[in-house]
Write a protein that holds these residues in place. Structure first.
Motif, PDB file in Angstrom:
ATOM      1  N   LEU A   1      32.611  15.645  -0.928  1.00  0.00           N
ATOM      2  CA  LEU A   1      32.040  15.513  -2.266  1.00  0.00           C
ATOM      3  C   LEU A   1      33.113  15.220  -3.306  1.00  0.00           C
ATOM      4  N   VAL A   2      32.685  14.610  -4.395  1.00  0.00           N
ATOM      5  CA  VAL A   2      33.541  14.349  -5.547  1.00  0.00           C
ATOM      6  C   VAL A   2      32.779  14.773  -6.801  1.00  0.00           C
ATOM      7  N   VAL A   3      33.493  15.323  -7.770  1.00  0.00           N
ATOM      8  CA  VAL A   3      32.893  15.741  -9.035  1.00  0.00           C
ATOM      9  C   VAL A   3      32.497  14.496  -9.830  1.00  0.00           C
ATOM     10  N   ALA A   4      31.291  14.538 -10.412  1.00  0.00           N
ATOM     11  CA  ALA A   4      30.791  13.437 -11.241  1.00  0.00           C
ATOM     12  C   ALA A   4      30.374  13.995 -12.601  1.00  0.00           C
TER      13      ALA A   4
ATOM     14  N   MET B   1      28.787  14.061  -5.974  1.00  0.00           N
ATOM     15  CA  MET B   1      28.351  12.886  -5.233  1.00  0.00           C
ATOM     16  C   MET B   1      29.073  12.871  -3.895  1.00  0.00           C
ATOM     17  N   ASN B   2      28.411  12.284  -2.904  1.00  0.00           N
ATOM     18  CA  ASN B   2      29.105  11.952  -1.669  1.00  0.00           C
ATOM     19  C   ASN B   2      29.237  10.429  -1.657  1.00  0.00           C
ATOM     20  N   GLU B   3      29.802   9.877  -0.612  1.00  0.00           N
ATOM     21  CA  GLU B   3      30.009   8.430  -0.607  1.00  0.00           C
ATOM     22  C   GLU B   3      28.684   7.665  -0.700  1.00  0.00           C
TER      23      GLU B   3
ATOM     24  N   VAL C   1      37.850  12.965  -9.481  1.00  0.00           N
ATOM     25  CA  VAL C   1      36.801  13.183 -10.481  1.00  0.00           C
ATOM     26  C   VAL C   1      36.357  11.817 -10.995  1.00  0.00           C
ATOM     27  N   LEU C   2      35.040  11.648 -11.077  1.00  0.00           N
ATOM     28  CA  LEU C   2      34.458  10.425 -11.627  1.00  0.00           C
ATOM     29  C   LEU C   2      33.814  10.726 -12.971  1.00  0.00           C
ATOM     30  N   LEU C   3      33.963   9.809 -13.901  1.00  0.00           N
ATOM     31  CA  LEU C   3      33.332   9.921 -15.218  1.00  0.00           C
ATOM     32  C   LEU C   3      32.382   8.747 -15.373  1.00  0.00           C
TER      33      LEU C   3
END
Length: 133
Positions: free
Chosen positions: A17-20, A36-38, A84-86
């Motif tokens: 997972l990655v933080v969104a 989110m996952n890929e 982290v994604l913004l």
């Protein structure tokens, strides 16, 4: 940023997972933080609609599928570490939070107490009970 370039730059945690972060594209207000996952990142990039991974339900979650309060992607950024994604988004329907508030950050610490800073945009009991019939 091209989709493949972004997908290659993301560093997922041990759970994949990655933080969104979802930020209002016009006001700059932080509306919510999710994961989110890929696959959900790819779906978000392909459809332009914010799609998350629900850790509690262990399933794909298209924001607004139940409430109608969708989020349209306007811009995507990634932090320096890639973890982290913004997303600068357009919030449709007025509420980003499942509690019925505009933002998930509707409470602040004031004199040692948590105080609500905004009222409800919608009553979640009515919306979610109607959609589960």
């Amino acid at each position: 940023m091209e989709m493949n370039a972004l997908l290659q730059a993301v560093k997922y945690d041990a759970n994949g997972l990655v933080v969104a972060i979802a930020q209002d594209a016009e006001t700059g207000e932080i509306l919510m933080v999710a994961y989110m996952n890929e696959a959900t990142l790819r779906q978000t990039l392909e459809t332009g609609l914010m799609t998350y991974w629900s850790r509690s339900r262990q399933e794909v979650w298209v924001k607004g599928a139940t409430s109608g309060h969708t989020q349209e992607v306007r811009e995507v950024r990634i932090d320096c570490d890639g973890d982290v994604l913004l997303f600068k988004i357009k919030q449709n329907g007025g509420a980003a939070c499942h509690t019925g508030h505009r933002s998930c950050f509707y409470r602040k610490l004031e004199n040692g107490r948590l105080v609500e800073t905004e009222g409800l945009v919608f009553n979640p009991e009515q919306v979610y009970s109607q959609n589960n019939r």
